[in-house]
Design a protein around this motif. Structure first.
Motif, mmCIF file in Angstrom:
data_model
loop_
_atom_site.group_PDB
_atom_site.id
_atom_site.type_symbol
_atom_site.label_atom_id
_atom_site.label_comp_id
_atom_site.label_asym_id
_atom_site.label_seq_id
_atom_site.Cartn_x
_atom_site.Cartn_y
_atom_site.Cartn_z
ATOM 1 N N LEU A 94 3.709 -10.467 0.870
ATOM 2 C CA LEU A 94 2.371 -11.047 0.880
ATOM 3 C C LEU A 94 1.532 -10.528 -0.272
ATOM 4 O O LEU A 94 0.824 -11.282 -0.943
ATOM 5 N N SER A 95 1.597 -9.216 -0.510
ATOM 6 C CA SER A 95 0.759 -8.596 -1.541
ATOM 7 C C SER A 95 1.110 -9.111 -2.930
ATOM 8 O O SER A 95 0.234 -9.515 -3.703
ATOM 9 N N PHE A 96 2.407 -9.097 -3.259
ATOM 10 C CA PHE A 96 2.821 -9.508 -4.605
ATOM 11 C C PHE A 96 2.588 -11.005 -4.835
ATOM 12 O O PHE A 96 2.279 -11.414 -5.960
ATOM 13 N N THR A 97 2.743 -11.822 -3.793
ATOM 14 C CA THR A 97 2.564 -13.265 -3.990
ATOM 15 C C THR A 97 1.091 -13.660 -4.043
ATOM 16 O O THR A 97 0.742 -14.630 -4.730
ATOM 17 N N GLU A 98 0.223 -12.907 -3.363
ATOM 18 C CA GLU A 98 -1.180 -13.298 -3.290
ATOM 19 C C GLU A 98 -2.062 -12.629 -4.335
ATOM 20 O O GLU A 98 -3.152 -13.123 -4.629
ATOM 21 N N MET A 99 -1.627 -11.500 -4.918
ATOM 22 C CA MET A 99 -2.486 -10.809 -5.869
ATOM 23 C C MET A 99 -2.520 -11.528 -7.218
ATOM 24 O O MET A 99 -3.375 -11.242 -8.051
ATOM 25 N N GLY A 100 -1.616 -12.472 -7.432
ATOM 26 C CA GLY A 100 -1.633 -13.221 -8.685
ATOM 27 C C GLY A 100 -2.914 -14.022 -8.856
ATOM 28 O O GLY A 100 -3.415 -14.161 -9.982
ATOM 29 N N THR A 122 -3.579 -1.456 -2.545
ATOM 30 C CA THR A 122 -3.420 -0.485 -1.458
ATOM 31 C C THR A 122 -2.292 -0.902 -0.519
ATOM 32 O O THR A 122 -1.494 -0.068 -0.059
ATOM 33 N N LEU A 123 -2.204 -2.203 -0.244
ATOM 34 C CA LEU A 123 -1.139 -2.707 0.624
ATOM 35 C C LEU A 123 0.243 -2.426 0.037
ATOM 36 O O LEU A 123 1.185 -2.098 0.767
ATOM 37 N N ILE A 124 0.366 -2.540 -1.270
ATOM 38 C CA ILE A 124 1.658 -2.287 -1.930
ATOM 39 C C ILE A 124 2.068 -0.825 -1.744
ATOM 40 O O ILE A 124 3.227 -0.514 -1.437
ATOM 41 N N VAL A 125 1.107 0.086 -1.911
ATOM 42 C CA VAL A 125 1.391 1.516 -1.715
ATOM 43 C C VAL A 125 1.840 1.762 -0.275
ATOM 44 O O VAL A 125 2.820 2.475 -0.016
ATOM 45 N N ILE A 126 1.122 1.169 0.693
ATOM 46 C CA ILE A 126 1.467 1.325 2.109
ATOM 47 C C ILE A 126 2.874 0.784 2.384
ATOM 48 O O ILE A 126 3.677 1.395 3.094
ATOM 49 N N GLY A 127 3.175 -0.381 1.803
ATOM 50 C CA GLY A 127 4.480 -0.991 2.024
ATOM 51 C C GLY A 127 5.622 -0.107 1.564
ATOM 52 O O GLY A 127 6.610 0.087 2.296
ATOM 53 N N PHE A 128 5.510 0.456 0.366
ATOM 54 C CA PHE A 128 6.579 1.331 -0.137
ATOM 55 C C PHE A 128 6.690 2.619 0.687
ATOM 56 O O PHE A 128 7.787 3.129 0.925
ATOM 57 N N TYR A 129 5.539 3.120 1.149
ATOM 58 C CA TYR A 129 5.565 4.335 1.990
ATOM 59 C C TYR A 129 6.296 4.061 3.307
ATOM 60 O O TYR A 129 7.105 4.889 3.765
ATOM 61 N N LEU A 130 6.034 2.906 3.913
ATOM 62 C CA LEU A 130 6.687 2.571 5.180
ATOM 63 C C LEU A 130 8.197 2.396 5.003
ATOM 64 O O LEU A 130 8.980 2.772 5.881
ATOM 65 N N GLU A 188 -15.824 -10.309 -4.580
ATOM 66 C CA GLU A 188 -14.748 -10.539 -3.617
ATOM 67 C C GLU A 188 -13.385 -10.482 -4.302
ATOM 68 O O GLU A 188 -12.408 -9.994 -3.735
ATOM 69 N N ILE A 189 -13.301 -10.975 -5.535
ATOM 70 C CA ILE A 189 -12.040 -10.985 -6.274
ATOM 71 C C ILE A 189 -11.617 -9.560 -6.601
ATOM 72 O O ILE A 189 -10.456 -9.178 -6.433
ATOM 73 N N VAL A 190 -12.569 -8.754 -7.072
ATOM 74 C CA VAL A 190 -12.271 -7.358 -7.410
ATOM 75 C C VAL A 190 -11.808 -6.591 -6.178
ATOM 76 O O VAL A 190 -10.805 -5.864 -6.206
ATOM 77 N N ALA A 191 -12.535 -6.762 -5.080
ATOM 78 C CA ALA A 191 -12.188 -6.054 -3.845
ATOM 79 C C ALA A 191 -10.827 -6.493 -3.318
ATOM 80 O O ALA A 191 -10.048 -5.677 -2.818
ATOM 81 N N ALA A 192 -10.532 -7.781 -3.426
ATOM 82 C CA ALA A 192 -9.232 -8.281 -2.953
ATOM 83 C C ALA A 192 -8.091 -7.662 -3.744
ATOM 84 O O ALA A 192 -7.051 -7.296 -3.185
ATOM 85 N N LEU A 193 -8.267 -7.510 -5.057
ATOM 86 C CA LEU A 193 -7.226 -6.911 -5.885
ATOM 87 C C LEU A 193 -6.995 -5.449 -5.488
ATOM 88 O O LEU A 193 -5.848 -4.986 -5.413
#
Length: 321
Positions: A197-203, A95-103, A85-90
């Motif tokens: 959300l992505s940067f704060t939670e991926m830590g 992926t969310l970070i890539v989507i965010g910059f694209y948007l 679950e930890i690996v998949a969450a990372l």
């Protein structure tokens, strides 16, 4: 302080059904929003769709992880399968970070040349999204009390509900005032929120995969508690990490006083009992050293020797000189 496991118990199969319903609801919503976003020309609707898709992916990850994590440890995975679950969450956060910059990029381009947007389509699909997000939050509310991962999903769905409200507002502004700039503006706002959300939670996942100590356990308090056990002269070479979400582990060297050497089993039991009751650490590996033959100047938190490191540094400085 010990981990708090006081929460409403939900049977695994019941929990799986709730997550499965949420997956299907978010999946259908994502398809509807993407189609509606393309049809209406609304980038904000597509941004909300991608956000919902990320939540669906998180739900799929959580569903699969719940299944896999129940597998017992074997010769290939001696610690079990909980960390999948930890690996998949990372991966999901990346992926969310890539989507965010694209948007943000697409939103910026649309602010330069705002296209025509069909406001009613945006409002209707935004309203449907609000209903689905609320449903998902309700399905996961009782489960989030006992799972950090499900809690993250619950909070994401609450944030999605807010994003859906923003989309409805954007559609309404377009209908009433033909304010086309509001669509890319809200898109960029949603993208920034996704990145936040992505940067704060991926830590958290990174810390766990790097074998960092559990953030809710005071390392110094753990060390001091072991040192206070009768017969213990000192501890060093301490390693404290999180094996799985609710399972912390510890291994260390325990220096036993000469008069306590004959009572090692009693000392070991006392240490393990204190670790379990005071800190929720149920897995501990202890190596005992007689105080007359213990490592000298040993580091507290790694398998190093402070005096040897100092000699190495001095010799290195002398060579450079």
């Amino acid at each position: 302080m010990p981990h708090d496991h006081g929460h409403a118990h939900i049977e695994p199969d019941s929990g799986d059904r709730r997550v499965a319903i949420a997956i299907w609801a978010n999946g259908l919503l994502t398809v509807a929003q993407i189609v509606g976003g393309i049809f209406s020309g609304s980038l904000a609707l597509i941004a909300d769709a991608l956000h919902n898709f990320s939540d669906m992916a998180s739900l799929v990850i959580a569903f699969a992880a719940r299944k896999i994590a129940r597998r017992p440890a074997d010769e290939r995975m001696t610690f079990g399968y909980g960390r999948v679950e930890i690996v998949a969450a990372l991966i999901n956060y990346t992926t969310l970070i890539v989507i965010g910059f694209y948007l943000i990029y697409e939103g910026g381009m649309r602010m330069i040349d705002p296209p025509e947007v069909m406001g009613w389509t945006v409002v209707i699909l935004g309203g449907i999204a609000l209903v689905v997000d609320t449903l998902t939050a309700m399905l996961t509310y009782s489960m989030q009390k006992g799972s950090v991962n499900i809690r993250a999903l619950f909070l994401h769905n609450l944030s999605d509900a807010l994003a859906s409200v923003a989309v409805i507002v954007a559609g309404s502004m377009i209908i009433l005032y033909d304010m086309r700039l509001v669509d890319p503006t809200i898109t960029i706002g949603i993208a920034i929120y996704i990145l936040y959300l992505s940067f704060t939670e991926m830590g958290g996942p990174i810390r766990t995969l790097m074998l960092g100590s559990p953030p809710d356990i005071d390392n110094e308090a753990v060390v001091e508690a072991m040192r206070k056990v009768e017969g213990v002269a000192d501890v060093h070479h301490v390693h404290l990490w999180q094996m799985q979400e609710h399972e912390a582990a510890l291994d260390c060297h325990v220096v036993v006083a000469a008069e306590g050497w004959s009572k090692i089993e009693e000392i070991k039991s006392a240490i393990k009992k204190r670790l379990k009751e005071e800190f929720g650490i149920s897995h501990s590996s202890l190596e005992f050293e007689h105080e007359d033959r213990a490592h000298q100047n040993a580091d507290l938190y790694c398998h190093g020797n402070a005096s040897e490191k100092e000699k190495t540094n001095v010799q290195g400085n002398a060579d450079r000189a």
